[in-house]
Design an enzyme around this catalytic site. Structure first.
Site, PDB file in Angstrom:
ATOM      1  N   ARG A 102       0.817  -1.219   0.000  1.00  0.00           N
ATOM      2  CA  ARG A 102       0.000   0.000   0.000  1.00  0.00           C
ATOM      3  C   ARG A 102       0.851   1.269   0.000  1.00  0.00           C
ATOM      4  NH1 ARG A 102      -3.329   1.769  -2.540  1.00  0.00           N
ATOM      5  NH2 ARG A 102      -4.424  -0.207  -2.264  1.00  0.00           N
ATOM      6  N   LYS A 137       2.758  24.417  -3.895  1.00  0.00           N
ATOM      7  CA  LYS A 137       1.481  23.820  -3.497  1.00  0.00           C
ATOM      8  C   LYS A 137       1.579  22.295  -3.582  1.00  0.00           C
ATOM      9  CE  LYS A 137      -1.097  27.893  -4.968  1.00  0.00           C
ATOM     10  NZ  LYS A 137      -2.101  28.451  -5.904  1.00  0.00           N
ATOM     11  N   LYS A 169       5.255  38.654  -3.180  1.00  0.00           N
ATOM     12  CA  LYS A 169       3.905  38.555  -3.725  1.00  0.00           C
ATOM     13  C   LYS A 169       3.067  39.743  -3.282  1.00  0.00           C
ATOM     14  CE  LYS A 169       2.607  34.462  -4.771  1.00  0.00           C
ATOM     15  NZ  LYS A 169       2.029  33.096  -4.777  1.00  0.00           N
ATOM     16  N   GLU A 204       5.878  39.425  -7.929  1.00  0.00           N
ATOM     17  CA  GLU A 204       4.573  39.198  -8.539  1.00  0.00           C
ATOM     18  C   GLU A 204       3.830  40.526  -8.676  1.00  0.00           C
ATOM     19  OE1 GLU A 204       1.395  36.125  -7.086  1.00  0.00           O
ATOM     20  OE2 GLU A 204       0.959  38.062  -6.142  1.00  0.00           O
ATOM     21  N   ASP A 225       0.411  37.851 -12.676  1.00  0.00           N
ATOM     22  CA  ASP A 225      -0.546  36.963 -12.014  1.00  0.00           C
ATOM     23  C   ASP A 225      -1.977  37.275 -12.445  1.00  0.00           C
ATOM     24  OD1 ASP A 225      -1.242  34.928 -10.113  1.00  0.00           O
ATOM     25  OD2 ASP A 225      -1.965  36.515  -8.796  1.00  0.00           O
TER      26      ASP A 225
END
Length: 299
Positions: A102, A137, A169, A204, A225
């Site tokens: 598994r 992410k 950002k 960004e 963005d």
């Protein structure tokens, strides 16, 4: 394609944690039902086509449980396969194979899904200058495997962690400037002056009017963005080679070709890792005596 290698130490650490979670006291089912002397062979097979990733991890999972388990990789990481194709062949103690199944299968299924999805995006931007990259992410604790899977699919990796490069950002810029856009260039210049010459500096922007103040600070990469296709084209023309242009946001299989055609250098896609569904692979196990033990995967 970039080098397809995984360092041994972090992979072992992942496997240690995985097996501590999955079998903290061993596999009581196999210990109850399977004789200790029973031996088995198994084949990892593909039920759908895709790009393989995680073969070496699957092998390491089998050998983590039992070093005597024999594992033959029939398809290399980064190679395409068809439905019905055999990817890995295993032979060893039946209890060991079943205990390792598994964890090894979960990792190979996820990694192959990421590689397959990445390869689709790479194919869609062929003939353009754009490189497909991942983002941060990723699944906590599995980043090194998921980033490797992106490379297996022909993609590239963005910064590995917050410690590797500067990426300012929208929230950073808001805090820095206090809402005063006239401060942006000077503040970015001052920040860049504190960096060593090898540290990459990316910023960004989410509005066209931010492009020139950011470029004036001498950044290495500017991320556009959630720009529309027309805005991306205009942004690329405005940057005019003064920085690497990255596109991010609203990237999917329907939009990526147009984004690439706008002339950007990099397209970063969080969906390569954060929302893939496991690829349909299965392990078919039989006793070495040819008596059927189990088909597919248990649990």
């Amino acid at each position: 394609m970039t080098s397809l290698t995984l360092p041994a130490a972090p992979v072992r650490d992942i496997l240690e944690r995985a097996f501590a979670e999955d079998a903290p006291g061993g596999d009581i089912t196999s210990q109850l039902l399977i004789p200790a002397e029973a031996r088995a062979t198994a084949v990892l097979g593909a039920r759908v086509p895709g790009i393989f990733s995680g073969g070496t991890v699957f092998r390491d999972a089998m050998k983590f449980v039992d070093a005597d388990t024999e594992v033959e990789l029939l398809v290399a990481d980064g190679e395409a396969f068809d439905a019905g194709e055999h990817l890995v062949r295993v032979s060893g103690r039946a209890r060991s194979v079943l205990l390792a199944e598994r964890v090894g299968l979960n990792l190979a299924q996820r990694m192959s899904a990421i590689a397959t999805k990445t390869a689709e995006f790479v194919r869609l931007v062929e003939g353009t200058r754009a490189r497909i990259t991942d983002t941060r992410k990723t699944t906590p604790g599995l980043r090194i495997l998921e980033r490797y899977a992106v490379r297996c699919g022909g993609g590239a990796n963005h910064r590995y962690s917050l410690s590797d490069a500067v990426l300012a950002k929208d929230n950073h810029l808001a805090v820095m400037t206090g809402g005063d856009p006239l401060k942006l260039t000077a503040l970015l210049k001052a920040a860049k002056a504190q960096l060593g010459h090898t540290t990459h500096f990316e910023v960004e922007v989410d509005r066209a009017e931010q492009i020139e103040p950011v470029l004036a600070a001498g950044v290495d990469t500017i991320m556009l963005d959630n720009f529309s296709i027309d805005e991306l084209r205009a942004g690329v023309l405005q940057v005019a080679g003064r920085a690497i242009v990255e596109a991010s946001g609203n990237v999917n299989v329907h939009t990526v070709a147009d984004i690439a055609a706008a002339g950007v250098d990099v397209i970063s896609i969080g969906g390569l890792t954060h929302s893939v569904a496991a690829l349909d692979l299965g392990l078919d196990v039989t006793l070495s005596s040819s008596e059927a033990l189990t088909a597919s995967s248990l649990g």
